[in-house]
Scaffold this active site. Structure first.
Site, PDB file in Angstrom:
ATOM      1  N   ASP A  98      47.743  12.063 -25.975  1.00 52.02           N
ATOM      2  CA  ASP A  98      48.779  11.170 -25.450  1.00 52.02           C
ATOM      3  C   ASP A  98      49.343  11.625 -24.107  1.00 52.02           C
ATOM      4  O   ASP A  98      50.394  11.161 -23.675  1.00 52.02           O
ATOM      5  CB  ASP A  98      49.915  11.033 -26.463  1.00 52.02           C
ATOM      6  CG  ASP A  98      50.696  12.336 -26.660  1.00 52.02           C
ATOM      7  OD1 ASP A  98      50.214  13.396 -26.197  1.00 52.02           O
ATOM      8  OD2 ASP A  98      51.777  12.290 -27.267  1.00 52.02           O
ATOM      9  N   HIS A 128      33.107  26.222 -23.160  1.00 53.87           N
ATOM     10  CA  HIS A 128      33.341  27.458 -22.410  1.00 53.87           C
ATOM     11  C   HIS A 128      32.126  27.858 -21.583  1.00 53.87           C
ATOM     12  O   HIS A 128      32.148  28.900 -20.928  1.00 53.87           O
ATOM     13  CB  HIS A 128      33.703  28.596 -23.375  1.00 53.87           C
ATOM     14  CG  HIS A 128      35.107  28.496 -23.900  1.00 53.87           C
ATOM     15  ND1 HIS A 128      35.602  29.324 -24.895  1.00 53.87           N
ATOM     16  CD2 HIS A 128      36.133  27.663 -23.574  1.00 53.87           C
ATOM     17  CE1 HIS A 128      36.868  29.005 -25.135  1.00 53.87           C
ATOM     18  NE2 HIS A 128      37.208  27.994 -24.364  1.00 53.87           N
ATOM     19  N   GLY A 155      48.247  14.718 -30.531  1.00 55.14           N
ATOM     20  CA  GLY A 155      47.170  13.781 -30.249  1.00 55.14           C
ATOM     21  C   GLY A 155      46.947  13.597 -28.755  1.00 55.14           C
ATOM     22  O   GLY A 155      47.659  14.168 -27.929  1.00 55.14           O
ATOM     23  N   ASN A 158      49.051  27.239 -22.141  1.00 54.96           N
ATOM     24  CA  ASN A 158      48.840  26.196 -21.136  1.00 54.96           C
ATOM     25  C   ASN A 158      49.186  26.614 -19.710  1.00 54.96           C
ATOM     26  O   ASN A 158      48.999  25.830 -18.772  1.00 54.96           O
ATOM     27  CB  ASN A 158      49.662  24.954 -21.503  1.00 54.96           C
ATOM     28  CG  ASN A 158      49.246  24.353 -22.831  1.00 54.96           C
ATOM     29  OD1 ASN A 158      48.079  24.406 -23.206  1.00 54.96           O
ATOM     30  ND2 ASN A 158      50.208  23.796 -23.558  1.00 54.96           N
ATOM     31  N   ASP A 174      25.571  24.203 -19.582  1.00 53.48           N
ATOM     32  CA  ASP A 174      24.280  24.417 -20.217  1.00 53.48           C
ATOM     33  C   ASP A 174      24.466  25.183 -21.524  1.00 53.48           C
ATOM     34  O   ASP A 174      25.585  25.340 -22.007  1.00 53.48           O
ATOM     35  CB  ASP A 174      23.325  25.146 -19.263  1.00 53.48           C
ATOM     36  CG  ASP A 174      23.890  26.485 -18.771  1.00 53.48           C
ATOM     37  OD1 ASP A 174      24.780  27.052 -19.452  1.00 53.48           O
ATOM     38  OD2 ASP A 174      23.457  26.956 -17.712  1.00 53.48           O
ATOM     39  N   HIS A 224      43.494  20.708 -24.802  1.00 55.11           N
ATOM     40  CA  HIS A 224      44.842  21.190 -25.122  1.00 55.11           C
ATOM     41  C   HIS A 224      45.801  20.023 -25.372  1.00 55.11           C
ATOM     42  O   HIS A 224      46.736  20.143 -26.174  1.00 55.11           O
ATOM     43  CB  HIS A 224      45.365  22.067 -23.982  1.00 55.11           C
ATOM     44  CG  HIS A 224      44.782  23.437 -23.980  1.00 55.11           C
ATOM     45  ND1 HIS A 224      45.520  24.570 -23.679  1.00 55.11           N
ATOM     46  CD2 HIS A 224      43.523  23.879 -24.246  1.00 55.11           C
ATOM     47  CE1 HIS A 224      44.739  25.638 -23.754  1.00 55.11           C
ATOM     48  NE2 HIS A 224      43.527  25.238 -24.093  1.00 55.11           N
ATOM     49  N   ASP A 225      45.575  18.905 -24.706  1.00 55.19           N
ATOM     50  CA  ASP A 225      46.413  17.738 -24.927  1.00 55.19           C
ATOM     51  C   ASP A 225      46.196  17.169 -26.323  1.00 55.19           C
ATOM     52  O   ASP A 225      47.145  16.907 -27.062  1.00 55.19           O
ATOM     53  CB  ASP A 225      46.114  16.670 -23.882  1.00 55.19           C
ATOM     54  CG  ASP A 225      46.958  15.419 -24.066  1.00 55.19           C
ATOM     55  OD1 ASP A 225      48.189  15.569 -24.268  1.00 55.19           O
ATOM     56  OD2 ASP A 225      46.426  14.301 -24.013  1.00 55.19           O
ATOM     57  N   ARG A 234      39.428  21.508 -20.239  1.00 59.15           N
ATOM     58  CA  ARG A 234      40.313  22.287 -21.096  1.00 59.15           C
ATOM     59  C   ARG A 234      41.657  21.592 -21.301  1.00 59.15           C
ATOM     60  O   ARG A 234      42.246  21.629 -22.380  1.00 59.15           O
ATOM     61  CB  ARG A 234      40.524  23.673 -20.469  1.00 59.15           C
ATOM     62  CG  ARG A 234      40.525  24.811 -21.459  1.00 59.15           C
ATOM     63  CD  ARG A 234      39.761  26.012 -20.923  1.00 59.15           C
ATOM     64  NE  ARG A 234      38.324  25.771 -20.909  1.00 59.15           N
ATOM     65  CZ  ARG A 234      37.462  26.370 -20.080  1.00 59.15           C
ATOM     66  NH1 ARG A 234      37.907  27.226 -19.192  1.00 59.15           N
ATOM     67  NH2 ARG A 234      36.174  26.109 -20.143  1.00 59.15           N
ATOM     68  N   GLU A 238      55.151  21.183 -23.276  1.00 57.70           N
ATOM     69  CA  GLU A 238      53.872  21.834 -23.573  1.00 57.70           C
ATOM     70  C   GLU A 238      53.329  22.595 -22.369  1.00 57.70           C
ATOM     71  O   GLU A 238      52.715  23.657 -22.514  1.00 57.70           O
ATOM     72  CB  GLU A 238      52.838  20.788 -24.008  1.00 57.70           C
ATOM     73  CG  GLU A 238      53.111  20.157 -25.357  1.00 57.70           C
ATOM     74  CD  GLU A 238      52.184  18.985 -25.614  1.00 57.70           C
ATOM     75  OE1 GLU A 238      50.987  19.074 -25.264  1.00 57.70           O
ATOM     76  OE2 GLU A 238      52.648  17.964 -26.152  1.00 57.70           O
ATOM     77  N   PRO A 265      44.108  26.578 -31.129  1.00 58.03           N
ATOM     78  CA  PRO A 265      43.432  27.792 -31.585  1.00 58.03           C
ATOM     79  C   PRO A 265      43.642  28.911 -30.562  1.00 58.03           C
ATOM     80  O   PRO A 265      43.604  28.675 -29.356  1.00 58.03           O
ATOM     81  CB  PRO A 265      41.961  27.367 -31.650  1.00 58.03           C
ATOM     82  CG  PRO A 265      41.991  25.874 -31.747  1.00 58.03           C
ATOM     83  CD  PRO A 265      43.178  25.452 -30.945  1.00 58.03           C
ATOM     84  N   VAL A 288      47.739  18.791 -29.574  1.00 58.95           N
ATOM     85  CA  VAL A 288      49.190  18.770 -29.760  1.00 58.95           C
ATOM     86  C   VAL A 288      49.668  17.323 -29.651  1.00 58.95           C
ATOM     87  O   VAL A 288      49.553  16.709 -28.593  1.00 58.95           O
ATOM     88  CB  VAL A 288      49.904  19.638 -28.714  1.00 58.95           C
ATOM     89  CG1 VAL A 288      51.415  19.634 -28.955  1.00 58.95           C
ATOM     90  CG2 VAL A 288      49.372  21.073 -28.754  1.00 58.95           C
ATOM     91  N   ASP A 304      31.062  32.299 -19.321  1.00 58.39           N
ATOM     92  CA  ASP A 304      29.613  32.234 -19.533  1.00 58.39           C
ATOM     93  C   ASP A 304      28.963  33.014 -18.397  1.00 58.39           C
ATOM     94  O   ASP A 304      28.726  32.483 -17.314  1.00 58.39           O
ATOM     95  CB  ASP A 304      29.153  30.774 -19.537  1.00 58.39           C
ATOM     96  CG  ASP A 304      27.680  30.618 -19.890  1.00 58.39           C
ATOM     97  OD1 ASP A 304      27.007  31.643 -20.102  1.00 58.39           O
ATOM     98  OD2 ASP A 304      27.211  29.468 -19.953  1.00 58.39           O
TER      99      ASP A 304
END
Length: 328
Positions: A79, A193, A77, A96, A252, A71-72, A67, A90, A163, A75, A244
């Site tokens: 980096d 997820h 790219g 985050n 899976d 998330h990196d 994750r 961030e 998102p 925002v 899940d």
């Protein structure tokens, strides 16, 4: 390839051409598979063993690292700006706050600085750690083009590019398209997820008063009481629940089966099934074994390669941080 299980070997081979294609596309930008083969030949093995060590004591590290990479990249790219400490970075943005795995990246960076000072970027460590996390949870593996450099800017305000858990499919598609990712990439990457958890506070509203008249009708009637028991209307909003159900530690395709059966936890996840534009891609991944599972693993690797090359800094752009949590 002795480090992979027999099931993963075929997936690695299937992804080889995809990785080579991705490498050709980004070679001019400076990323390629095996970027550290001469300057730090043990880089990937050091990162892999570090992730494995932490995973043995805390399996929740795997979805955390996956994750964090996502998330990196969304925002500024890929980096490693997500790793920088500060009052308005961030890392402090609401989406985050629950991310996990910073200590794994720091551990790997310490070892890499001892072996190859000033060579391996934090952005590459994160991209490789995300791949290794999927492999450790019985998912596939893929070849990661490396050569990213680290960014020097991290702003909490820019986390709006991520998102959100209440966003419409149209909004999600727009945010993915802005990063060069299509609808199939959206469905495939959200399939990550299949491992990990979320907090009650991010979906509790679906269980009791979504429209003013009761629970979200897209939730299965038989599943609703289970969720309400896990997350009472007046309860601990920080309590963690598997994204899940019954398979939160295994990479899976059961996540997609749950969406079909109205057992998606986040509103944004469940919409992948109820929206006509994304449902066909969910249907493609339905099935626990056989071609559906193989297809998901292969496509996930391809989408991860695409995502990991969003806005990368290479050449003389950015820097190689000595410590991942601070710019040089």
């Amino acid at each position: 390839m002795e480090r992979y299980s027999s099931g993963q070997r075929f997936i690695v081979i299937m992804l080889f051409l995809a990785a080579m294609s991705a490498t050709t596309l980004v070679r001019g930008q400076g990323t390629r598979v095996g970027f550290y083969s001469i300057t730090c030949p043990n880089a990937e093995s050091i990162i892999r063993s570090t992730v494995q060590t932490h995973f043995k004591t805390d399996p929740a590290i795997a979805p955390g690292l996956l994750r964090m990479h996502f998330h990196d990249c969304f925002v500024r790219g890929c980096d490693a700006s997500i790793l920088i400490n500060g009052s308005n970075t961030e890392k402090t943005a609401l989406p985050n706050l629950g991310l996990r795995g910073h200590e794994v990246i720091d551990d790997a960076k310490t070892q890499l600085e001892a072996a190859c000072p000033g060579t391996v970027s934090c952005a590459d460590i994160l991209a490789l750690a995300a791949r290794d996390s999927v492999a450790l949870t019985s998912g596939g593996s893929w070849l990661v083009p490396t050569g990213r450099r680290d960014g020097r800017v991290s702003l909490a305000s820019e986390a709006s590019a991520l998102p959100g858990f209440t966003e419409s499919i149209d909004s999600q598609k727009q945010k993915f398209a802005a990063k060069g990712l299509n609808t199939q990439d959206l469905v495939t990457l959200v399939g990550g997820h299949t491992i990990g958890t979320t907090a009650c506070q991010f979906f509790n509203y679906r269980l009791y008063n979504t429209t003013g008249n009761g629970s979200d009708p897209s939730i299965s009637a038989s599943f609703l009481p289970q969720l309400q028991a896990l997350c009472p209307q007046i309860g601990d909003g920080k309590k963690r629940v598997a994204l899940d159900t019954n398979s939160s530690n295994k990479f899976d395709t059961s996540f997609f089966i749950n969406l079909k059966n109205g057992r998606g936890i986040l509103e944004s996840d469940q919409k992948l099934w109820t929206d006509a534009s994304t449902r066909p891609f969910v249907q493609r991944f339905l099935g626990v074994r056989g071609l559906a599972a193989l297809n998901f693993n292969v496509e996930f690797g391809k989408s991860m390669i695409k995502m990991s090359n969003i806005g990368v800094k290479t050449g003389t752009d950015g820097e190689i941080r000595k410590i991942c949590s601070a710019v040089n």
